[in-house]
Write an enzyme that holds these catalytic residues in place. Structure first.
Site, mmCIF file in Angstrom:
data_model
loop_
_atom_site.group_PDB
_atom_site.id
_atom_site.type_symbol
_atom_site.label_atom_id
_atom_site.label_comp_id
_atom_site.label_asym_id
_atom_site.label_seq_id
_atom_site.Cartn_x
_atom_site.Cartn_y
_atom_site.Cartn_z
ATOM 1 N N GLY A 133 -52.532 25.116 -47.901
ATOM 2 C CA GLY A 133 -51.813 24.949 -47.257
ATOM 3 C C GLY A 133 -52.360 26.264 -46.080
ATOM 4 N N ARG A 134 -51.112 26.665 -46.600
ATOM 5 C CA ARG A 134 -51.203 28.529 -45.914
ATOM 6 C C ARG A 134 -51.828 29.404 -46.155
ATOM 7 N NH1 ARG A 134 -47.499 26.393 -50.030
ATOM 8 N NH2 ARG A 134 -47.469 27.787 -51.657
ATOM 9 N N LYS A 145 -54.429 18.816 -44.347
ATOM 10 C CA LYS A 145 -55.688 18.985 -45.734
ATOM 11 C C LYS A 145 -55.377 17.296 -46.114
ATOM 12 C CE LYS A 145 -54.808 20.853 -49.983
ATOM 13 N NZ LYS A 145 -54.164 22.036 -50.828
ATOM 14 N N LYS A 184 -39.321 15.549 -46.695
ATOM 15 C CA LYS A 184 -39.792 14.248 -46.117
ATOM 16 C C LYS A 184 -39.299 12.314 -46.566
ATOM 17 C CE LYS A 184 -44.304 17.095 -45.869
ATOM 18 N NZ LYS A 184 -45.569 17.163 -47.210
ATOM 19 N N GLU A 207 -46.428 14.352 -39.173
ATOM 20 C CA GLU A 207 -45.829 15.162 -37.488
ATOM 21 C C GLU A 207 -47.369 15.137 -36.942
ATOM 22 O OE1 GLU A 207 -44.532 15.907 -40.677
ATOM 23 O OE2 GLU A 207 -42.239 16.895 -40.363
ATOM 24 N N GLU A 209 -42.582 29.334 -48.952
ATOM 25 C CA GLU A 209 -43.372 28.790 -49.431
ATOM 26 C C GLU A 209 -43.995 29.210 -50.684
ATOM 27 O OE1 GLU A 209 -45.812 25.758 -48.062
ATOM 28 O OE2 GLU A 209 -44.388 24.616 -46.811
ATOM 29 N N HIS A 241 -34.146 46.200 -28.871
ATOM 30 C CA HIS A 241 -32.971 45.902 -28.088
ATOM 31 C C HIS A 241 -32.749 44.394 -28.067
ATOM 32 C CE1 HIS A 241 -34.003 49.029 -25.952
ATOM 33 N NE2 HIS A 241 -35.430 49.110 -25.669
HETATM 34 O O1 F6P Z 1 -44.938 20.365 -45.866
HETATM 35 C C1 F6P Z 1 -45.130 21.423 -46.165
HETATM 36 C C2 F6P Z 1 -46.535 21.397 -46.172
HETATM 37 O O2 F6P Z 1 -47.147 20.540 -47.451
HETATM 38 C C3 F6P Z 1 -47.389 22.509 -46.111
HETATM 39 O O3 F6P Z 1 -47.546 23.150 -47.157
HETATM 40 C C4 F6P Z 1 -48.154 22.795 -45.330
HETATM 41 O O4 F6P Z 1 -49.092 23.516 -44.573
HETATM 42 C C5 F6P Z 1 -47.954 21.328 -44.092
HETATM 43 O O5 F6P Z 1 -46.979 20.745 -45.150
HETATM 44 C C6 F6P Z 1 -49.035 20.607 -43.891
HETATM 45 O O6 F6P Z 1 -50.262 20.118 -44.797
HETATM 46 P P1 F6P Z 1 -51.188 18.660 -43.571
HETATM 47 O O7 F6P Z 1 -52.563 20.099 -44.286
HETATM 48 O O8 F6P Z 1 -51.654 18.134 -45.237
HETATM 49 O O9 F6P Z 1 -50.889 18.342 -43.084
#
Ligand code: F6P
Length: 535
Positions: A270-271, A206, A500, A212, A356, A387
């Site tokens: 995002g979610r 987003k 972060k 990452e 979240e 199980h």
């Molecule tokens: O760190 C949490 C978050 O902001 C989530 O809400 C989001 O889905 C995820 O990181 C990834 O963010 P992006 O789509 O901006 O890379």
């Protein structure tokens, strides 16, 4: 708007009185009321939802509905669907529901027709997916794409991977793989065995600023260029990388052709974004028509939530029951147990959606919450969980409300001799909720099952794209309902920011900068020193 404090309501007081010394008796409740299952079973789109094995009765539901009314859940729902800025801490509209509006609908927000915008991007995603699926889109050496790798994290990963796994029997396009973790193991193992000539990467972010995702995208770019040593690097990136983001300006800097970038909007969290262009890998896998069914399923659940009367409104009722368990009966967790191997990533997906969203300690006006919020969601597919951890649900000391999900049609109708294996599987599904509700008497205390352990059973004809969409939207609206009662902003996620920021600051200490290392607390310093002494 100042949030209502639900704990001050008369109905809350009545629930608190009931919760004191509460001794439910599901056996007696079912014996005394032959109509109980029917009374507390509901339909929402294609879902059949049986709430009757919950710790509820008509008076309790009335109180919960009174709380919802007093807390303004319906008004807040209207405000969300209308595009008002219900995400107050970020001053944003919350319009994932607009992503699944039919093309004939219209919704103007801040002077912009969002439905037209949504369908313009959707059309481009569909066109892209068709060209990849047909082989018209080729890699830089002219070969068609065999594997699509989605690079993203959080909502830019969990939705696509969960839905891809869930809809595998409907997938007839290139295979998909997913890289999310910054642990280099993820990229290394996911890329194993892939041919750079036939691999296409979708960088999904987003913000297009997530450490990452950008790190993994660079790792994949290097892997690609190393593997295509003889090709023009710029052209290779253009043919093997596309992007999905709200920050399209940053996409070009990475070398991705803006023509191959698909946008979305800050009003999609995002979610809540699997139904935006973030679902591009899924569209490639299952094709535009099935993705359209998936969106239609979500929309059907939106319509149910928006229009069904409160006393038959499934997401509303399920959200209110969660409030009852969390705040009045002190449940701290909520299990989601899909009797479908295909839904094995669904609990993980729900963890981001629910935790979240509702893991908050202040309300939307900045004041402290007045109740517990956000229970821990967790789960595994049945029968594996049976199980492993069901022992604690059956006989442990904690109250664990659980949702059981199953489908009438098997995805793979296999038989073991004369035995339809899906029937064996479903028998387990029915048996577990029965055992949890009604228990078992026994002269040996170790073998007593107390029963009265609440479950909701959710059934649907089959796990189709539409039904998956319905399930996702169901949980989105359950989450919304709980947040609205608690008076919290379910659409921000400030709680992820501090870690972060600190990770960025600690980077130089990890790399050996003595001054930054010396400035750390003694525990963190000694952990970094441990690491540095062994590398
Ligand atoms: O760190 C949490 C978050 O902001 C989530 O809400 C989001 O889905 C995820 O990181 C990834 O963010 P992006 O789509 O901006 O890379």
């Amino acid at each position: 708007m100042t949030p209502v404090d639900p704990t001050e309501l008369g109905a809350w007081g009545r629930l608190r009185d009931r919760a004191d010394g509460f001794s439910p008796d599901l056996r007696a409740w079912f014996d005394d009321d032959p109509g109980r299952a029917e009374r507390f079973s509901f339909e929402a789109a294609d879902l059949f939802v049986d709430l009757s094995k919950n710790l509820l009765d008509a008076a309790l539901l009335d109180d919960l509905l009174e709380i919802a009314a007093a807390a303004g859940v319906a008004e807040r729902r209207e405000a969300m669907f209308a595009g008002e800025h219900v995400n107050v801490t970020e001053d944003r509209a919350v319009l994932h529901t607009a992503l699944r509006l039919p093309v004939t609908a219209s919704l103007e927000v801040d002077g912009q027709d969002v439905v037209a915008d949504v369908h313009e991007v959707l059309g481009r995603v569909y066109e892209f997916a068709r060209s990849v699926r047909s082989g018209e889109w080729t890699g830089v050496t002219g070969r068609p794409i065999a594997t699509v790798v989605n690079i993203g994290i959080g909502g830019s990963d969990l939705g696509p991977v969960m839905a891809y796994e869930a809809l595998r029997p409907h997938a007839d396009g290139p295979a998909c793989r997913f890289i999310s973790n910054i642990d280099p193991t993820d990229a290394a193992t996911t890329l194993e065995g892939l041919d750079p000539e036939t691999t296409l990467f979708i960088v999904s972010s987003k913000t297009f600023g997530t450490l990452e995702t950008l790190t993994n995208a660079r790792l994949c770019r290097s892997w690609l260029l190393d593997g295509l040593a003889s090709s023009d690097a710029g052209e290779a990136v253009r043919k093997h990388f596309v992007a999905v983001s709200t920050a399209l300006d940053k996409v070009e800097d990475f070398g991705i052709d803006p023509a191959n970038a698909f946008g979305f909007w800050d009003w999609v969290g995002g979610r809540y974004s699997i139904d935006s262009a973030i679902g591009t890998s899924l569209v490639v896998a299952i094709g535009p028509d099935r993705f359209a069914d998936f969106l239609a399923g979500m929309h059907a659940m939106d319509e149910h939530f928006r229009t069904a009367p409160a006393e038959r409104n499934v997401p509303l009722l399920m959200g209110l029951l969660n409030v009852w368990y969390t705040d009045l009966l002190d449940a701290q967790t909520h299990a989601v147990l899909p009797y479908s191997q295909l839904l094995h990533r669904f609990p993980a997906y729900l963890q981001q959606l629910t935790m979240e969203s509702n893991g908050k300690g202040v309300r939307w006006d900045g004041s402290a919450v007045t109740t517990d919020t956000g229970e821990v969601f967790w789960g595994e597919p049945g029968t594996n969980g049976q199980h492993a951890f069901y022992q604690l649900i059956h006989q442990g000391t904690r109250l664990i409300p659980a949702d059981f999900i199953a489908f009438a049609e098997p995805a793979y109708p296999l038989t073991d001799g004369d035995q339809d294996v899906h029937e064996l599987f479903l028998a387990n599904f029915f048996a577990q909720t029965q055992a949890l509700a009604f228990g078992q008497d026994h002269e040996n205390p170790a073998r007593v099952f107390t029963g009265n352990r609440p479950t909701t059973s959710i059934m649907a004809p089959a796990l189709t794209p539409s039904v998956l969409g319905q399930l996702i939207a169901l949980y989105e609206h359950i989450t919304f309902t709980q947040g609205a009662v608690w008076g919290i902003d379910s659409f921000d996620q400030w709680g992820v920011e501090l870690g972060k920021k600190l990770a960025q600051e600690l980077g130089s200490a990890v790399a050996g900068d003595a001054e930054t290392l010396a400035a750390q607390d003694s525990s963190t310093r000694s952990l970094i020193e441990y690491y540095r002494s062994r590398r």
